[in-house]
Design a protein around this motif. Sequence first.
Motif, PDB file in Angstrom:
ATOM      1  N   ASN A  13       1.071 -10.313   5.053  1.00  0.00           N
ATOM      2  CA  ASN A  13       1.771 -10.404   3.701  1.00  0.00           C
ATOM      3  C   ASN A  13       1.922  -8.994   3.206  1.00  0.00           C
ATOM      4  O   ASN A  13       2.026  -8.753   1.762  1.00  0.00           O
ATOM      5  CB  ASN A  13       1.406 -11.229   2.715  1.00  0.00           C
ATOM      6  CG  ASN A  13       1.492 -12.762   3.171  1.00  0.00           C
ATOM      7  OD1 ASN A  13       2.240 -13.146   4.079  1.00  0.00           O
ATOM      8  ND2 ASN A  13       0.380 -13.785   2.967  1.00  0.00           N
ATOM      9  N   ALA A  14       1.711  -7.844   3.729  1.00  0.00           N
ATOM     10  CA  ALA A  14       1.443  -6.667   3.120  1.00  0.00           C
ATOM     11  C   ALA A  14       2.266  -5.529   3.625  1.00  0.00           C
ATOM     12  O   ALA A  14       2.414  -5.774   4.844  1.00  0.00           O
ATOM     13  CB  ALA A  14      -0.009  -6.203   3.101  1.00  0.00           C
ATOM     14  N   ILE A  15       2.636  -4.470   3.293  1.00  0.00           N
ATOM     15  CA  ILE A  15       3.450  -3.547   3.850  1.00  0.00           C
ATOM     16  C   ILE A  15       2.993  -2.242   3.267  1.00  0.00           C
ATOM     17  O   ILE A  15       2.289  -1.980   2.298  1.00  0.00           O
ATOM     18  CB  ILE A  15       4.937  -3.723   3.558  1.00  0.00           C
ATOM     19  CG1 ILE A  15       5.674  -2.550   4.196  1.00  0.00           C
ATOM     20  CG2 ILE A  15       4.984  -3.172   1.985  1.00  0.00           C
ATOM     21  CD1 ILE A  15       7.310  -2.895   4.293  1.00  0.00           C
ATOM     22  N   MET A  16       2.790  -1.210   4.269  1.00  0.00           N
ATOM     23  CA  MET A  16       2.265   0.203   3.874  1.00  0.00           C
ATOM     24  C   MET A  16       3.643   1.015   3.767  1.00  0.00           C
ATOM     25  O   MET A  16       4.403   1.034   4.762  1.00  0.00           O
ATOM     26  CB  MET A  16       1.409   0.681   5.139  1.00  0.00           C
ATOM     27  CG  MET A  16       0.997   2.155   4.881  1.00  0.00           C
ATOM     28  SD  MET A  16      -0.236   2.555   3.789  1.00  0.00           S
ATOM     29  CE  MET A  16       0.296   4.121   3.235  1.00  0.00           C
TER      30      MET A  16
ATOM     31  N   LEU B 215       0.938  -1.098   0.122  1.00  0.00           N
ATOM     32  CA  LEU B 215      -0.128   0.090   0.002  1.00  0.00           C
ATOM     33  C   LEU B 215       0.807   1.272  -0.001  1.00  0.00           C
ATOM     34  O   LEU B 215       1.753   1.362   0.992  1.00  0.00           O
ATOM     35  CB  LEU B 215      -1.026   0.157   1.307  1.00  0.00           C
ATOM     36  CG  LEU B 215      -1.962  -1.343   1.490  1.00  0.00           C
ATOM     37  CD1 LEU B 215      -2.676  -1.015   2.523  1.00  0.00           C
ATOM     38  CD2 LEU B 215      -2.668  -1.502   0.231  1.00  0.00           C
ATOM     39  N   LEU B 216       0.663   2.097  -1.116  1.00  0.00           N
ATOM     40  CA  LEU B 216       1.345   3.335  -1.097  1.00  0.00           C
ATOM     41  C   LEU B 216       0.665   4.699  -0.574  1.00  0.00           C
ATOM     42  O   LEU B 216      -0.389   4.851  -1.271  1.00  0.00           O
ATOM     43  CB  LEU B 216       1.875   3.529  -2.433  1.00  0.00           C
ATOM     44  CG  LEU B 216       2.645   2.399  -2.993  1.00  0.00           C
ATOM     45  CD1 LEU B 216       3.193   2.756  -4.491  1.00  0.00           C
ATOM     46  CD2 LEU B 216       4.169   2.324  -2.180  1.00  0.00           C
ATOM     47  N   ASP B 217       1.061   5.356   0.174  1.00  0.00           N
ATOM     48  CA  ASP B 217       0.702   6.578   0.424  1.00  0.00           C
ATOM     49  C   ASP B 217       0.974   7.454  -0.884  1.00  0.00           C
ATOM     50  O   ASP B 217       1.988   7.068  -1.616  1.00  0.00           O
ATOM     51  CB  ASP B 217       1.216   7.128   1.616  1.00  0.00           C
ATOM     52  CG  ASP B 217       0.996   8.665   1.850  1.00  0.00           C
ATOM     53  OD1 ASP B 217      -0.352   9.069   1.689  1.00  0.00           O
ATOM     54  OD2 ASP B 217       1.579   9.517   2.694  1.00  0.00           O
ATOM     55  N   ILE B 218       0.450   8.701  -1.080  1.00  0.00           N
ATOM     56  CA  ILE B 218       0.446   9.336  -2.374  1.00  0.00           C
ATOM     57  C   ILE B 218       1.686  10.612  -2.145  1.00  0.00           C
ATOM     58  O   ILE B 218       2.729  10.817  -2.428  1.00  0.00           O
ATOM     59  CB  ILE B 218      -0.744   9.527  -2.951  1.00  0.00           C
ATOM     60  CG1 ILE B 218      -1.321   8.372  -3.591  1.00  0.00           C
ATOM     61  CG2 ILE B 218      -0.626  10.585  -4.090  1.00  0.00           C
ATOM     62  CD1 ILE B 218      -2.642   8.302  -4.205  1.00  0.00           C
ATOM     63  N   THR B 219       0.912  11.388  -1.350  1.00  0.00           N
ATOM     64  CA  THR B 219       1.506  12.740  -1.106  1.00  0.00           C
ATOM     65  C   THR B 219       2.833  12.518  -0.135  1.00  0.00           C
ATOM     66  O   THR B 219       2.424  11.810   1.025  1.00  0.00           O
ATOM     67  CB  THR B 219       0.722  13.969  -0.615  1.00  0.00           C
ATOM     68  OG1 THR B 219      -0.489  13.844  -1.440  1.00  0.00           O
ATOM     69  CG2 THR B 219       1.487  15.271  -0.280  1.00  0.00           C
ATOM     70  N   GLY B 220       3.744  13.144  -0.402  1.00  0.00           N
ATOM     71  CA  GLY B 220       5.296  12.781   0.260  1.00  0.00           C
ATOM     72  C   GLY B 220       6.004  11.391   0.188  1.00  0.00           C
ATOM     73  O   GLY B 220       6.857  11.302   0.596  1.00  0.00           O
ATOM     74  N   VAL B 221       5.452  10.681  -0.810  1.00  0.00           N
ATOM     75  CA  VAL B 221       5.789   9.417  -1.141  1.00  0.00           C
ATOM     76  C   VAL B 221       5.876   9.290  -2.841  1.00  0.00           C
ATOM     77  O   VAL B 221       6.914   8.982  -3.091  1.00  0.00           O
ATOM     78  CB  VAL B 221       4.999   7.922  -0.581  1.00  0.00           C
ATOM     79  CG1 VAL B 221       5.604   6.974  -1.092  1.00  0.00           C
ATOM     80  CG2 VAL B 221       4.950   8.139   1.031  1.00  0.00           C
ATOM     81  N   LEU B 222       4.769   9.481  -3.500  1.00  0.00           N
ATOM     82  CA  LEU B 222       5.039   9.606  -4.856  1.00  0.00           C
ATOM     83  C   LEU B 222       5.492  11.015  -5.310  1.00  0.00           C
ATOM     84  O   LEU B 222       6.307  11.059  -6.235  1.00  0.00           O
ATOM     85  CB  LEU B 222       3.684   9.349  -5.508  1.00  0.00           C
ATOM     86  CG  LEU B 222       3.064   7.784  -5.196  1.00  0.00           C
ATOM     87  CD1 LEU B 222       1.733   7.748  -6.176  1.00  0.00           C
ATOM     88  CD2 LEU B 222       3.949   6.753  -5.374  1.00  0.00           C
ATOM     89  N   TYR B 223       4.849  11.902  -4.507  1.00  0.00           N
ATOM     90  CA  TYR B 223       5.233  13.329  -5.372  1.00  0.00           C
ATOM     91  C   TYR B 223       5.078  14.429  -4.039  1.00  0.00           C
ATOM     92  O   TYR B 223       4.366  14.023  -2.999  1.00  0.00           O
ATOM     93  CB  TYR B 223       4.230  13.583  -6.231  1.00  0.00           C
ATOM     94  CG  TYR B 223       2.915  14.341  -5.949  1.00  0.00           C
ATOM     95  CD1 TYR B 223       2.145  13.549  -5.128  1.00  0.00           C
ATOM     96  CD2 TYR B 223       2.501  15.459  -6.504  1.00  0.00           C
ATOM     97  CE1 TYR B 223       0.684  13.808  -4.665  1.00  0.00           C
ATOM     98  CE2 TYR B 223       1.250  15.970  -5.945  1.00  0.00           C
ATOM     99  CZ  TYR B 223       0.324  15.412  -5.175  1.00  0.00           C
ATOM    100  OH  TYR B 223      -0.860  15.814  -4.651  1.00  0.00           O
ATOM    101  N   ASN B 224       5.443  15.502  -4.123  1.00  0.00           N
ATOM    102  CA  ASN B 224       5.565  16.538  -3.248  1.00  0.00           C
ATOM    103  C   ASN B 224       4.473  17.444  -4.004  1.00  0.00           C
ATOM    104  O   ASN B 224       4.584  17.973  -4.801  1.00  0.00           O
ATOM    105  CB  ASN B 224       6.617  17.250  -2.960  1.00  0.00           C
ATOM    106  CG  ASN B 224       7.574  16.327  -2.138  1.00  0.00           C
ATOM    107  OD1 ASN B 224       7.322  15.622  -1.113  1.00  0.00           O
ATOM    108  ND2 ASN B 224       8.874  16.427  -2.493  1.00  0.00           N
TER     109      ASN B 224
END
Lengths: 271, 271
Positions: free
Chosen positions: B209-212, B15-24
């Motif tokens: 089996n998941a990671i955030m 699971l991917l957070d978006i703001t601050g992880v993918l883009y600023n």
Amino acid sequence: MASGNWYDSAIEGVLLDITGVLYNSTDEGGVPIPGSIEAVKRLKASGVRVRFCTNETQCTRQQLVDKLQRLGFELSVPEVFAPAPAACQLLKARGLTPHLLVYPGVLPEFEAFDLGAKPTCVVVGDAADIFNYETMNNTFRKLLEMDPPVLISMGVGKYYRHGGELMLDVGPFTKALEYAVRCEAIVVGKPDRNFFLGALQDMGVQPQNAIMVGDDIVNDVGGAQKCGLKGLQVRTGKFRPSDEHHPEVRPDGFVENLAHAVDLLLQHRKK
Amino acid sequence: MASGNWYDSAIEGVLLDITGVLYNSTDEGGVPIPGSIEAVKRLKASGVRVRFCTNETQCTRQQLVDKLQRLGFELSVPEVFAPAPAACQLLKARGLTPHLLVYPGVLPEFEAFDLGAKPTCVVVGDAADIFNYETMNNTFRKLLEMDPPVLISMGVGKYYRHGGELMLDVGPFTKALEYAVRCEAIVVGKPDRNFFLGALQDMGVQPQNAIMVGDDIVNDVGGAQKCGLKGLQVRTGKFRPSDEHHPEVRPDGFVENLAHAVDLLLQHRKK
């Protein structure tokens, strides 16, 4: 209807909240609550000692006294206890430089401090429409620059009545900042214990011989009770019927208004 | 430097957070964090399942996806989990009519509701400069008219990074309203358990089996850990060095950025 037997005790001193007890604030200044001008006069004439304990932080004590005198109240600046002077005492004692999130009217109380210097604490008051996203962000960032953050809150009231409407007080905005930077504010003004004790000491009355009359069940009534005073709730100002079944505070009595409280108090003293 | 042994486990889903992880995020839209566009591609190509879990509430999911696609990311609306759709589900399930204290960009998510009707709950999001004394007072009064007050908060983040500065998120304003009306908000979005579990269920992966991967140590990392996922903290976005000694949350690992996390994860899977 009055309730409780608060007037059975030997009351020597009375602490009066101002907004919602003496008068209702409005955009035009304010309107005295019927009977309250006369009630203050009668109380003072009776020999009972009186001080005014307010959490008003939108103006200086002098401005507040001027306004109340114009409305007809008999009171003077030394009789008024307010959070801003208490905050200034604390700042001086600890050698702190404040960043202020306050209403412009109260700024003169802080003239002893260099507001252009790098702040070592934040002081927040009832800033009203000065509370916005920009000022909250700015204050939040100042706190983050401190290690640890030092937040001083002039009261922690939830809301008050102004011009017929309930308005958010400083408390909610203090809670917002506390949460944002993970700190606990130092509270000056009601319900801080030192605030009540300072007013009592000034009039030379012990807590068990004093009563606080207020419209804020938590900060006036509950705060006073925790210091050993009796706490009397008026059904004026911000009073709401749900206060009569408050989950945390049970006042020593309820009265319709200040005039009603003074009637009962003075009747008892004459006996 | 990476820490922890989070990449030793058999990770099937991320699971991917978006703001601050993918883009600023910036006033001009946003800037990808170096390596993150490629990292998402590599992760998806590897067979690891991916969902995006954001607490973004300033726009609709479609607007967010459009923006990220323009920046070069490969993702689609059904892969994105956000608080507004979760709030709408809750409103429908309980038959509630909302008063919204939100950023205008997210309003289309709520088009199924009659916003002119008397509200039976308040929904608050990251309203940014819509947070001011007037809107806070108005929302507070709506809550007071409900018995009991029903407050739904789309996330409870403390702050986020935007255009190089930290900005207050919805959480502090939710705490202000909670305090003012003496209630506890219902949280939708991270760190609500159901929010993480919904995303896991959608990709058919068990928590163990998941990671955030996130930049918010409490809501991303701590929230995921409470659901049985691993929680990985990136040193991008709102990350601050003090997060490495957080009093409540200890991440399963720290990585410089998403690209670094994907490097470690895929290296391990190849062995």
